[in-house]
Design an enzyme around this catalytic site. Sequence first.
Site, PDB file in Angstrom:
ATOM      1  N   ASP A 238      37.169  40.677  41.370  1.00  0.00           N
ATOM      2  CA  ASP A 238      35.780  39.865  41.738  1.00  0.00           C
ATOM      3  C   ASP A 238      35.050  40.737  42.675  1.00  0.00           C
ATOM      4  OD1 ASP A 238      38.019  39.467  43.566  1.00  0.00           O
ATOM      5  OD2 ASP A 238      37.069  37.978  44.628  1.00  0.00           O
TER       6      ASP A 238
ATOM      7  N   GLU B 119      39.777  37.308  45.222  1.00  0.00           N
ATOM      8  CA  GLU B 119      40.024  37.638  46.513  1.00  0.00           C
ATOM      9  C   GLU B 119      39.239  37.526  47.587  1.00  0.00           C
ATOM     10  OE1 GLU B 119      40.567  40.850  49.750  1.00  0.00           O
ATOM     11  OE2 GLU B 119      38.751  40.553  48.337  1.00  0.00           O
TER      12      GLU B 119
END
Length: 383
Positions: free
Chosen positions: A80, A142
């Site tokens: 991400d 994350e």
Amino acid sequence: MDLAHYTQQLAQLVAQPSVSSTSSSYDQSNEAVIDLLASWTQSLGFRVEKMALPNNPGKFNLVATLGTGSGGLILSGHSDTVPCNPDKWQQDPWQLTQRDGALYGLGATDMKGFFPLALAASQHFKAHEYRAPLIILATADEESSMAGAMALRDQSYPISRAAVIGEPTGLTPIRAHKGVMMESIRIVGQSGHSSNPELGLNAMDIAVTLLSYLKRLKRSLRSRYHDERFAISYPTMNFGCIHGGDSPNRICGEVNIHFDVRTLPDLIQDQLRQEIAEYCAKLAAKTGAIIQLAPLINSVPSFDAGISELVQLCEQLTENSAQTVAFGTEAPYLQAMGMDTVVMGPGSIDVAHQPNEFIELSQLEPAYALISKLIHHYCIAAL
């Protein structure tokens, strides 16, 4: 390493938006990135498992394994990115652009750029040479909730002898980092006409008292905890935002305070949160207000690898002494699964989360060589 192939793969990863955010208006699925990585690893002979995250629709981890047996090495990265402001970029954030000796794009350094390097290094050796498995791990969220890493920890899977998380550290091994707590305190009083304070209970007055306590706690934490390994050698507390009230002629009925704490490895986060909660409870009982303490995100634990075998090997291979950082990573979750863990990858954290994020071309060959040596140590020689 084939630079053209690397650039092509990174361009495809960057072109797939995969923003994770605590705000639903920005949050996106990472499935397209995971599917790309799954197709590439499978074509290279990896056994691929795409793992849906429980209670997180559209979010996936990828575990791709080359070789069999026990031990081995994990090369881990998050799939991400943070949100961005396209109007502040000099080019489309989702179109990889090469100029001035660098590759520009959202996630180029933090940290989609690590995956093509890991894949290229895995092919430096023949499949039959692997005496212990190599795992390419790609995680979700994350940048927001750490849900991907926590799901792996909770399932105790996968397990390797060592894990390298390829966050941008300029190829300097990171052996410790601070933890991150982001907290919210909601104070609910009673609104009323400002001409008579007795008609209500001013939440802003109570917020002033509460902030005074937090400032005292901030000073106390600085005196109670100290670690010279960190550039900022004490825990920090930042008051990030405060919202409350709606009119100067109305008693403030509600205030919300958001703050973060960067904790050292010897500061237990649950104990600190309990300390704050106990004060909030006493203040609520004294004033009659409702005071609610709640985490804004899942707290990220601190990380401390010590002087481990992996840390020493990375110091030897890079000729860089292991350092510490203040930002959080997925390292404590992999370490909690029993793996020797270090944070180390190409690029600079200074350009992460910034407009015109880039990874320098000069970092790629050294990173490829370093990762190849780690694979040889843990998977080929299986020392």
